[in-house]
Design an enzyme around this catalytic site. Structure first.
Site, PDB file in Angstrom:
ATOM      1  N   ARG A   1       9.371  64.034 108.897  1.00 38.17           N
ATOM      2  CA  ARG A   1      10.715  64.547 108.213  1.00 38.17           C
ATOM      3  C   ARG A   1      11.589  65.473 108.898  1.00 38.17           C
ATOM      4  NH1 ARG A   1       8.544  64.854 101.989  1.00 38.17           N
ATOM      5  NH2 ARG A   1       8.234  62.812 101.966  1.00 38.17           N
TER       6      ARG A   1
ATOM      7  N   ALA B   1       0.385  70.971  89.591  1.00 38.30           N
ATOM      8  CA  ALA B   1      -0.612  72.134  90.055  1.00 38.30           C
ATOM      9  C   ALA B   1      -0.847  72.884  88.785  1.00 38.30           C
ATOM     10  CB  ALA B   1      -0.123  72.861  91.056  1.00 38.30           C
TER      11      ALA B   1
ATOM     12  N   GLU C   1       3.391  74.157  95.133  1.00 39.82           N
ATOM     13  CA  GLU C   1       4.367  74.533  95.942  1.00 39.82           C
ATOM     14  C   GLU C   1       4.698  75.829  96.055  1.00 39.82           C
ATOM     15  OE1 GLU C   1       7.665  71.830  95.490  1.00 39.82           O
ATOM     16  OE2 GLU C   1       8.917  72.862  96.846  1.00 39.82           O
TER      17      GLU C   1
ATOM     18  N   SER D   1      13.302  57.620  98.450  1.00 40.96           N
ATOM     19  CA  SER D   1      11.958  58.096  98.972  1.00 40.96           C
ATOM     20  C   SER D   1      11.605  57.546 100.381  1.00 40.96           C
ATOM     21  CB  SER D   1      10.997  57.394  98.087  1.00 40.96           C
ATOM     22  OG  SER D   1       9.645  57.183  98.888  1.00 40.96           O
TER      23      SER D   1
HETATM   24  C1  LIG Z   1      13.158  64.110  94.201  1.00 45.46           C
HETATM   25  C2  LIG Z   1      11.825  64.598  94.725  1.00 45.46           C
HETATM   26  C3  LIG Z   1      10.497  63.501  95.069  1.00 45.46           C
HETATM   27  C4  LIG Z   1       9.552  64.180  95.628  1.00 45.46           C
HETATM   28  N1  LIG Z   1       8.684  63.009  95.894  1.00 45.46           N
HETATM   29  C5  LIG Z   1       7.253  63.205  96.334  1.00 45.46           C
HETATM   30  C6  LIG Z   1       6.287  62.506  96.811  1.00 45.46           C
HETATM   31  O1  LIG Z   1       6.308  61.279  96.742  1.00 45.46           O
HETATM   32  N2  LIG Z   1       5.239  62.747  97.192  1.00 45.46           N
HETATM   33  C7  LIG Z   1       4.866  64.127  97.320  1.00 45.46           C
HETATM   34  O2  LIG Z   1       3.468  64.174  97.823  1.00 45.46           O
HETATM   35  N3  LIG Z   1       5.789  65.210  96.767  1.00 45.46           N
HETATM   36  C8  LIG Z   1       7.098  64.842  96.356  1.00 45.46           C
HETATM   37  N4  LIG Z   1       7.843  65.617  96.258  1.00 45.46           N
HETATM   38  C9  LIG Z   1       7.407  67.057  96.244  1.00 45.46           C
HETATM   39  C10 LIG Z   1       6.724  67.389  94.804  1.00 45.46           C
HETATM   40  O3  LIG Z   1       7.222  66.800  93.726  1.00 45.46           O
HETATM   41  C11 LIG Z   1       6.616  68.881  94.492  1.00 45.46           C
HETATM   42  O4  LIG Z   1       6.319  69.818  95.658  1.00 45.46           O
HETATM   43  C12 LIG Z   1       5.283  68.958  93.393  1.00 45.46           C
HETATM   44  O5  LIG Z   1       5.627  68.276  92.541  1.00 45.46           O
HETATM   45  C13 LIG Z   1       5.512  70.540  93.154  1.00 45.46           C
HETATM   46  O6  LIG Z   1       4.376  70.569  91.952  1.00 45.46           O
HETATM   47  P1  LIG Z   1       4.112  71.959  91.463  1.00 45.46           P
HETATM   48  O7  LIG Z   1       3.226  71.719  90.366  1.00 45.46           O
HETATM   49  O8  LIG Z   1       3.668  72.909  92.263  1.00 45.46           O
HETATM   50  O9  LIG Z   1       5.440  72.567  90.796  1.00 45.46           O
HETATM   51  P2  LIG Z   1       6.513  71.915  89.684  1.00 45.46           P
HETATM   52  O10 LIG Z   1       6.371  70.542  89.273  1.00 45.46           O
HETATM   53  O11 LIG Z   1       7.785  72.235  90.133  1.00 45.46           O
HETATM   54  O12 LIG Z   1       6.045  72.654  88.411  1.00 45.46           O
HETATM   55  C14 LIG Z   1       6.637  74.116  88.201  1.00 45.46           C
HETATM   56  C15 LIG Z   1       6.216  74.612  86.876  1.00 45.46           C
HETATM   57  O13 LIG Z   1       6.541  75.952  86.617  1.00 45.46           O
HETATM   58  C16 LIG Z   1       7.198  76.136  85.735  1.00 45.46           C
HETATM   59  N5  LIG Z   1       7.980  77.439  85.746  1.00 45.46           N
HETATM   60  C17 LIG Z   1       8.788  77.359  86.959  1.00 45.46           C
HETATM   61  N6  LIG Z   1       9.231  79.011  86.971  1.00 45.46           N
HETATM   62  C18 LIG Z   1       8.728  79.270  85.672  1.00 45.46           C
HETATM   63  C19 LIG Z   1       8.787  80.741  84.930  1.00 45.46           C
HETATM   64  N7  LIG Z   1       9.533  81.819  85.557  1.00 45.46           N
HETATM   65  N8  LIG Z   1       8.149  80.861  83.968  1.00 45.46           N
HETATM   66  C20 LIG Z   1       7.512  79.762  83.482  1.00 45.46           C
HETATM   67  N9  LIG Z   1       7.425  78.719  83.855  1.00 45.46           N
HETATM   68  C21 LIG Z   1       7.978  78.484  85.161  1.00 45.46           C
HETATM   69  C22 LIG Z   1       8.043  74.858  85.353  1.00 45.46           C
HETATM   70  O14 LIG Z   1       8.393  74.992  84.074  1.00 45.46           O
HETATM   71  C23 LIG Z   1       7.154  73.930  85.677  1.00 45.46           C
HETATM   72  O15 LIG Z   1       6.323  73.416  84.566  1.00 45.46           O
HETATM   73  C24 LIG Z   1       9.087  65.194  95.656  1.00 45.46           C
HETATM   74  C25 LIG Z   1      10.089  66.403  95.323  1.00 45.46           C
HETATM   75  C26 LIG Z   1      11.579  65.904  94.811  1.00 45.46           C
HETATM   76  C27 LIG Z   1      12.343  67.011  94.470  1.00 45.46           C
END
Ligand SMILES: Cc1cc2nc3c(=O)[nH]c(=O)nc-3n(C[C@H](O)[C@H](O)[C@H](O)COP(=O)(O)OP(=O)(O)OC[C@H]3O[C@@H](n4cnc5c(N)ncnc54)[C@H](O)[C@@H]3O)c2cc1C
Length: 638
Positions: free
Chosen positions: A330, A44, A425, A284
């Site tokens: 799920r 994101a 997320e 997965s």
């Molecule tokens: C093992 C696993 C497998 C998965 N497989 C799938 C899949 O196959 N398909 C699917 O759709 N989803 C899957 N998911 C879910 C999905 O990976 C996540 O929901 C998604 O990647 C979240 O993306 P995001 O960009 O919202 O957050 P994230 O990728 O968690 O990124 C968060 C970012 O915020 C930063 N951050 C956090 N807190 C702070 C702070 N206080 N200060 C500064 N920076 C901060 C971190 O450094 C990071 O850069 C999976 C999840 C897991 C755990």
């Protein structure tokens, strides 16, 4: 407070187009006058920072890791959904919209979900253009597989490394902007507060995780993309430094937190094997395409799998849900696994596992074919368990995986604090009470690549009176003071119990009383236990090291301190929702067949909590949900 979701008028198919046209646009020459803070570099945040930089804004991008490409998104294995219908198996934008609303147990906002389904198609095009090595058919067309909760194949994948490959795509785009000077990258920074001036989000305060320095950053808008809070349970499939603190700080500054009790428990994880584990490993969901889930038909049957004849195996998902079989969503798969284990049919040493068996698929397609589809996952399983899943069934059990709750946002992804946006997320928006597989990556990238670039422009150009400010403003000084006080307080506890130990106990309380199943008595008990644990934490936590240095204990302590406050909010949210839906299963509300029983009359709303301070109960605000297009029905996957 009356929540305004700002859903555009008109037919659902046209809402996003109409809205994009109605939104004001920042003149290209003026974009360079705006500074945008993006916290997070996962799918994101990375997508948003790259796109906003490309548009010409000045972006400051933050993450806690040493590189943007180590964000937790890298762990995503199975795939990403999109309504491309390459297979001609009946998929469409409408079907993806329908499946997602139904899968979320009718607790998501229709307009957002429809937009997500529309935009899903652009994501794949963007990914292909970036060179993401999606799996392909022999003729070159992108391949698809199916995932839980859908009867069509719409999941695009790059073996079991989809998240990693997509993140590399976003990272490449981001790097281009870093090189061009449009994105300034701040790694190993932790956001600890959001700064409000005249009620608008105008900056953040961070801690430099290498030097310990407290830093101030001003901007015209702030975007949070800081991921989910599954780690509140201690044991989860999440990367260990996932946290809630950025979202929770925003909540304490006035952003509402919606549906915190909706936790997704993933059915196919490697079972817990001891008390010294700090992490759980996901296998997965794509494995359920070919793997068959079963337990012995007779409780207490402890024979090895190979010695249990076919007639004495219970393929409980296939028997109970003939239409969806092993590919039920799920929440349904997880609850059924628990039910079988509770009935004494669980396998393995602990009895808290079920089999995921590939023997039939290997007999049918051959080991090579199965290896090509899932090889790296099989290898991972073998490394962790020392058992070869080509030869004997995997053992799996549900584990905490994803959180559907998050900061409340309107259709523009703006929180209740003007100028503060939340994506991926970290917001609550598109999955309701349960997330279908492969939909998180879809939402993160949709928000980052295709929604925020429009809506943030609408905010900046929309006459919101956003005057220039600098970090000399007193609001920054106050925020720094607040952050420093909290750190000083943590460092002066000088207790005897490790922060990890508190975290572990908190996680166990949540798993026992606010996990796969909840009931009112348990939730009441959990709330009292959390309050007690929080009080003990502030008297007895042990945090070695120094403030102005690398200090992972201090980082962890700050996160656990927030978890200890946030956990109470989760439990309160679960307690107030006197129904069962998706990832919130209150045992008092179930059908005769043990399925979640919603109460649409009384609870068809998003619960958005407003902080009133640490020692006061938060206030509940409701956003009523209307279902014009997908009829509210009891979910059935039979
Ligand atoms: C093992 C696993 C497998 C998965 N497989 C799938 C899949 O196959 N398909 C699917 O759709 N989803 C899957 N998911 C879910 C999905 O990976 C996540 O929901 C998604 O990647 C979240 O993306 P995001 O960009 O919202 O957050 P994230 O990728 O968690 O990124 C968060 C970012 O915020 C930063 N951050 C956090 N807190 C702070 C702070 N206080 N200060 C500064 N920076 C901060 C971190 O450094 C990071 O850069 C999976 C999840 C897991 C755990």
């Amino acid at each position: 407070m009356q929540l305004d979701a700002k859903i555009p008028s008109g037919p659902i198919q046209d809402k996003w187009d109409k809205h994009r046209f109605d939104l004001k646009i920042v003149n290209p020459a003026n974009k360079r006058k705006f500074d945008i803070i993006v916290v997070g570099t996962g799918l994101a945040g990375g997508a948003a920072a790259a796109t906003l930089g490309e548009l010409g804004y000045n972006v400051k991008n933050f993450c806690i890791q040493d590189s943007p490409r180590r964000a937790h998104s890298i762990a995503a294995q199975g795939g990403i959904n999109a309504a491309k219908n390459y297979q001609n198996d009946g998929d469409s934008i409408w079907r993806l919209f329908y499946d997602t609303v139904k899968g979320g147990d009718f607790r998501a906002r229709e307009a957002n979900v429809y937009r997500l389904a529309q935009v899903s198609r652009n994501i794949i095009d963007q990914g292909v253009a970036q060179g993401i090595p999606f799996a392909r058919e022999y003729g070159g067309q992108l391949a698809n597989r199916s995932f839980g909760g859908a009867q069509v194949s719409r999941t695009f994948y790059a073996r079991g490394q989809t998240g990693q490959q997509l993140l590399l795509g976003a990272y490449a785009s981001l790097s281009r902007q870093i090189e061009a000077g449009k994105v300034e990258m701040f790694t190993r920074r932790e956001m600890l507060d959001v700064v409000l001036i005249n009620g608008q989000a105008r900056g953040i305060v961070t801690r430099n995780l290498v030097t310990g320095e407290i830093e101030k950053h001003a901007g015209h808008a702030v975007v949070l993309a800081t991921g989910g809070y599954g780690n509140v349970f201690f044991l989860s499939t999440n990367a260990m430094n996932c946290n809630v603190n950025a979202a929770f700080r925003a909540y304490r500054r006035g952003a509402f937190f919606a549906n915190p009790c909706y936790t997704q428990i993933h059915p196919t994880c490697i079972p817990v094997h001891g008390t010294y584990q700090s992490k759980l490993t996901l296998m997965s969901e794509s494995l359920r395409n070919d793997g068959r889930v079963w337990v012995p038909r007779n409780p207490g049957d402890k024979r090895p799998a190979a010695q249990i004849p076919e007639s004495e195996r219970l393929y409980y998902l296939e028997e109970k849900y003939p239409s969806f079989g092993n590919l039920v969503p799920r929440d349904v798969a997880s609850r059924n696994a628990k039910e079988q284990c509770d009935a004494g049919k669980g396998v393995g040493e602990t009895g808290l596992a079920v089999y995921l068996d590939f023997a039939d698929a290997i007999r049918r397609d051959g080991q090579d074919v199965i290896g090509r589809k899932y090889g790296n996952l099989f290898q991972m399983y073998e490394k962790i368990t020392a058992q070869n899943p080509y030869e004997m069934p995997m053992m799996i059990y549900p584990a905490v995986h994803y959180t559907m709750g998050g900061l409340w946002v309107d259709y523009n992804l703006m929180t209740t604090v003007p100028g503060l946006f939340a994506m991926g997320e970290c917001n609550f928006s598109d999955h309701g009470a349960n997330r279908l597989g492969a939909s998180a990556l879809m939402q993160g990238l949709a928000d980052g690549y295709f929604v925020i670039p429009y809506t943030i422009g609408g905010y900046l150009a929309g006459g919101n009176n956003i005057e220039d400010v600098t970090t000399d403003h007193p609001a920054f000084r106050d925020s720094v003071g607040y952050v420093q006080d909290r750190i000083t307080r943590l460092m002066s506890i000088n207790g005897k119990r490790t922060v990890d130990d508190f975290h572990k106990e908190l996680g166990q309380i949540l798993w026992d009383y606010c996990g796969m199943a909840r009931n009112n008595d348990g939730l009441d008990k959990a709330r009292t236990m959390i309050q007690g644990l929080r009080a003990e934490f502030w008297e007895n936590a042990m945090i070695p090291g120094k403030t102005n240095d690398v200090n992972q204990s201090l980082e962890k302590a700050g996160r656990v301190a927030d978890f200890l406050e946030f956990a109470e909010l989760m439990v309160m949210d679960a307690r107030h929702r006197q129904e069962s839906c998706g990832g919130h299963f209150n045992e008092g509300f179930q059908t005769e067949e043990g399925e979640a029983m919603r109460d649409d009359e009384d609870f068809c709303y998003a619960a958005a909590w407003e902080s009133k301070g640490v020692d006061a109960d938060p206030e509940l605000n409701r956003e009523p949900l209307e279902f014009e297009h997908v009829k509210l029905t009891q979910r059935s996957y039979k």
